[in-house]
Design a protein around this motif. Structure first.
Motif, mmCIF file in Angstrom:
data_model
loop_
_atom_site.group_PDB
_atom_site.id
_atom_site.type_symbol
_atom_site.label_atom_id
_atom_site.label_comp_id
_atom_site.label_asym_id
_atom_site.label_seq_id
_atom_site.Cartn_x
_atom_site.Cartn_y
_atom_site.Cartn_z
ATOM 1 N N ARG A 50 0.719 -1.131 -0.037
ATOM 2 C CA ARG A 50 0.572 0.082 -0.188
ATOM 3 C C ARG A 50 1.204 1.250 -0.117
ATOM 4 N NH1 ARG A 50 -5.142 0.069 1.824
ATOM 5 N NH2 ARG A 50 -5.387 -1.377 1.463
ATOM 6 N N THR A 51 1.546 1.165 0.546
ATOM 7 C CA THR A 51 2.964 2.164 0.743
ATOM 8 C C THR A 51 3.875 2.729 -0.693
ATOM 9 O OG1 THR A 51 4.617 1.302 1.953
ATOM 10 C CG2 THR A 51 3.615 2.552 3.060
ATOM 11 N N GLY A 52 3.646 1.752 -1.655
ATOM 12 C CA GLY A 52 4.023 1.493 -2.791
ATOM 13 C C GLY A 52 3.376 2.325 -3.481
ATOM 14 N N GLU A 53 2.112 1.806 -3.576
ATOM 15 C CA GLU A 53 0.709 2.491 -4.028
ATOM 16 C C GLU A 53 1.232 4.162 -4.249
ATOM 17 O OE1 GLU A 53 -2.724 1.089 -3.233
ATOM 18 O OE2 GLU A 53 -1.888 -0.454 -4.395
ATOM 19 N N VAL A 54 1.145 4.457 -2.391
ATOM 20 C CA VAL A 54 1.192 6.017 -1.892
ATOM 21 C C VAL A 54 2.719 6.612 -2.747
ATOM 22 C CG1 VAL A 54 1.445 7.426 -0.332
ATOM 23 C CG2 VAL A 54 0.218 5.873 -0.469
ATOM 24 N N PHE A 55 3.742 6.222 -2.761
ATOM 25 C CA PHE A 55 4.668 6.792 -3.066
ATOM 26 C C PHE A 55 4.747 7.072 -4.703
ATOM 27 C CE2 PHE A 55 7.843 4.258 0.216
ATOM 28 C CZ PHE A 55 6.978 4.941 0.885
ATOM 29 N N HIS A 56 3.798 5.989 -4.804
ATOM 30 C CA HIS A 56 3.581 6.107 -7.188
ATOM 31 C C HIS A 56 2.714 7.064 -7.367
ATOM 32 C CE1 HIS A 56 3.585 5.096 -11.311
ATOM 33 N NE2 HIS A 56 2.010 5.061 -11.007
ATOM 34 N N LYS A 57 1.996 7.359 -6.466
ATOM 35 C CA LYS A 57 0.881 8.094 -6.425
ATOM 36 C C LYS A 57 1.537 9.561 -6.459
ATOM 37 C CE LYS A 57 -3.582 9.604 -5.675
ATOM 38 N NZ LYS A 57 -4.694 9.413 -4.962
ATOM 39 N N ALA A 58 2.442 9.778 -5.513
ATOM 40 C CA ALA A 58 3.051 10.777 -4.431
ATOM 41 C C ALA A 58 4.400 11.484 -6.023
ATOM 42 C CB ALA A 58 4.066 10.675 -3.557
ATOM 43 N N ARG A 59 4.398 10.441 -6.794
ATOM 44 C CA ARG A 59 5.586 10.886 -7.834
ATOM 45 C C ARG A 59 4.933 11.555 -8.978
ATOM 46 N NH1 ARG A 59 7.908 6.031 -6.226
ATOM 47 N NH2 ARG A 59 10.126 6.316 -5.661
ATOM 48 N N THR A 60 3.849 11.274 -9.297
ATOM 49 C CA THR A 60 2.929 11.598 -10.264
ATOM 50 C C THR A 60 2.201 12.909 -10.359
ATOM 51 O OG1 THR A 60 0.769 10.409 -9.697
ATOM 52 C CG2 THR A 60 2.117 9.305 -10.827
ATOM 53 N N MET A 61 1.966 13.111 -8.861
ATOM 54 C CA MET A 61 1.078 14.474 -8.641
ATOM 55 C C MET A 61 2.426 15.792 -8.111
ATOM 56 S SD MET A 61 -0.806 14.091 -5.333
ATOM 57 C CE MET A 61 -1.118 15.664 -5.380
ATOM 58 N N GLN A 62 1.937 16.871 -9.539
ATOM 59 C CA GLN A 62 2.210 18.279 -8.400
ATOM 60 C C GLN A 62 1.963 18.873 -7.539
ATOM 61 O OE1 GLN A 62 1.839 20.195 -12.370
ATOM 62 N NE2 GLN A 62 2.492 18.675 -13.483
ATOM 63 N N GLY A 63 3.326 19.432 -6.571
ATOM 64 C CA GLY A 63 3.310 19.923 -5.709
ATOM 65 C C GLY A 63 3.794 19.010 -4.504
ATOM 66 N N ARG A 64 2.917 19.673 -3.346
ATOM 67 C CA ARG A 64 2.991 19.028 -2.055
ATOM 68 C C ARG A 64 1.400 18.738 -1.302
ATOM 69 N NH1 ARG A 64 5.689 20.570 3.331
ATOM 70 N NH2 ARG A 64 4.441 19.066 4.620
ATOM 71 N N PHE A 65 1.579 17.237 -0.797
ATOM 72 C CA PHE A 65 -0.116 17.428 -0.487
ATOM 73 C C PHE A 65 -0.489 17.660 0.479
ATOM 74 C CE2 PHE A 65 0.868 12.045 -2.024
ATOM 75 C CZ PHE A 65 -0.104 11.668 -2.688
ATOM 76 N N SER A 66 -1.436 17.743 0.269
ATOM 77 C CA SER A 66 -2.101 19.271 1.380
ATOM 78 C C SER A 66 -2.675 17.895 2.552
ATOM 79 C CB SER A 66 -3.789 19.217 1.091
ATOM 80 O OG SER A 66 -4.693 18.236 0.873
#
Length: 463
Positions: A50-66
């Protein structure tokens, strides 16, 4: 990935450096809500995915998570842990259908039932020295000779291999001790030495020295075997490693009586020992020749042991509790009339000596516990120097007395001879065992006076 904090396992995973700014964290740490390492591994594997999925999604986002987005991404713990709790329970039911299933609790924890610690105390380790003290030295029924001999044997083992737990001593250790004993010099213990037993054995081999006899080694093994039998009965050891060893039996040296020529040679020999005065040596041999007493019995006589009974001077051979000494057998406690030749030599005057409480002076400077030990060794050296055969020993005086009395032409009964020498009666008739209560002093005196030697057998002199 797994870490035990308190009683529960936690999941930890480092956040890649390029995503730390995006996620606002350097690592993700979550409680797995279990004390079971098996469940913790399953939940950690799911969380890793599950954390691997989080890291993958974070790489596709621009900017910082709220903060709200990050919180929503990290709210996967409960379903994951719950899902694997149920899976583990189903698997457990399948493998062991008879066991009662454990229902998931509200906090997804499971009670661990710990087995009570055993209250049975471990028995203390019994060392060889402790076994010696417990079963031999503290045994009131063991004789002094048995205690001293067993103590010498155990001391040899400890000197060679150290003080060892008896449970660790098996056949290989017993065999090694046996081999070492057979290689030790025959003179071991008769002088000061700083060598180890192994070095003593090597010295005996390199110098071609005589080694301990099979009989001596066998006696050491038998003493340890007797000690082990006591422990075996108490189930302190599993077996007796000292039992069953075989030794080649050497031809036995049969002691015999002195011949007149040998006694003359002994009387003419010059005395050599600085530890035992010559008058003491002459006195002891004279008493032995006219009484048949053992060396230890003569050397242990005290002044009060020379008494007059029914008008006849007598030696009283009896136990001495103050020095823990007693005759060799029950029959050894006896009364021996003093031979007329001993009276002529001045033996009765020994009661007046102020040098010692013992009747025979000149032996108190010996460092040996046995007063006769130093004299015995000096006598053996003299015998060797004179070229006397092995069959002749100090004990041969006793053989000589017995032979003379049994061949005497006077009317001497066999039972009188046995009484004089301290032997169990060889004549076991009903009259002897039931009705005979004592033998008169006159009969014993008649027996003693039957002992005679040539004029050249002993040096003339008084004591």
């Amino acid at each position: 990935m797994l870490r035990l904090i308190g009683s529960h396992y936690h999941f930890r995973r480092a956040v890649p450096v390029v995503l730390q700014a995006c996620l606002g964290k350097t690592e993700i740490s979550l409680s797995l809500q279990t004390e079971s390492k098996f469940l913790a591994r399953q939940r950690a594997a799911a969380l890793y995915a599950r954390t691997g999925e989080v890291f993958h999604k974070a790489r596709t986002m621009q900017g910082r998570f709220s903060s709200k987005e990050l919180a929503s991404l990290l709210t996967f713990q409960s379903p994951v842990t719950l899902e694997h709790e149920v899976m583990a329970q189903e698997e457990e039911v399948t493998l062991t259908p008879k066991r009662k299933t454990i229902k998931p609790r509200e906090k997804l924890t499971r009670k661990v039932v710990r087995k009570p610690r055993s209250t049975k105390k471990k028995l203390p380790v019994l060392m060889l020295s402790g076994a010696l003290m417990q079963f031999v030295l503290s045994n009131p029924n063991a004789s002094t000779d048995t205690k001293e001999a067993t103590q010498r044997t155990v001391a040899l083992y400890i000197r060679a291999f150290g003080d060892t737990p008896v449970s660790d001593i098996g056949g290989s250790q017993a065999g090694a001790f046996r081999d070492l004993l057979l290689a030790l010099p025959a003179t071991l213990g008769k002088g000061k030495s700083s060598l180890t037993l192994q070095q003593e054995a090597q010295r005996a081999k390199s110098d071609g020295l005589p080694t301990l006899s099979n009989k001596s080694v066998k006696n050491h093994m038998l003493r340890l075997s007797a000690l082990w039998n006591q422990m075996l009965q108490r189930e302190l050891v599993a077996k007796n490693p000292w039992d069953g060893w075989h030794f080649e039996s050497a031809p036995k040296t049969v002691r015999r009586s002195w011949t007149p020529q040998e006694l003359t040679l002994l009387a003419s020999a010059s005395w050599h020992s600085a530890l035992v005065p010559e008058p003491t040596f002459r006195l002891v041999t004279l008493i032995a020749a006219y009484t048949g007493m053992r060396l230890g019995e003569i050397c242990t006589l005290r002044k009060e042991d020379l008494q007059t009974h029914e008008g006849v001077p007598c030696f009283m051979v009896r136990p001495h509790a103050e020095e823990n000494w007693s005759p060799k057998t029950e029959a050894g406690t006896r009364m021996i009339p003093v031979h007329s030749k001993l009276i002529e030599a001045g033996v009765m005057a020994l009661k007046d000596n102020t040098e010692s409480d013992y009747l025979v002076p000149g032996l108190d400077n010996s460092r040996q516990k046995d007063r006769g030990a130093t004299l015995s060794r000096a006598f053996s050296q003299l015998k060797t120097r004179l070229g006397l055969p092995p069959e002749i020993t100090f004990h041969s005086f006793r053989h000589t007395v017995s032979t003379q009395l049994r061949n005497a032409t006077t009317d001497i009964r066999e039972i009188w001879i046995d009484k004089l020498l301290g032997h169990e009666a060889t004549h076991r008739s009903q009259g002897t065992t039931t009705y005979l209560t004592s033998i008169t002093t006159a009969n014993l005196r008649q027996t003693v006076e039957a002992i005679s030697y040539p004029e050249t057998a002993f040096k003339k002199g008084t004591f």
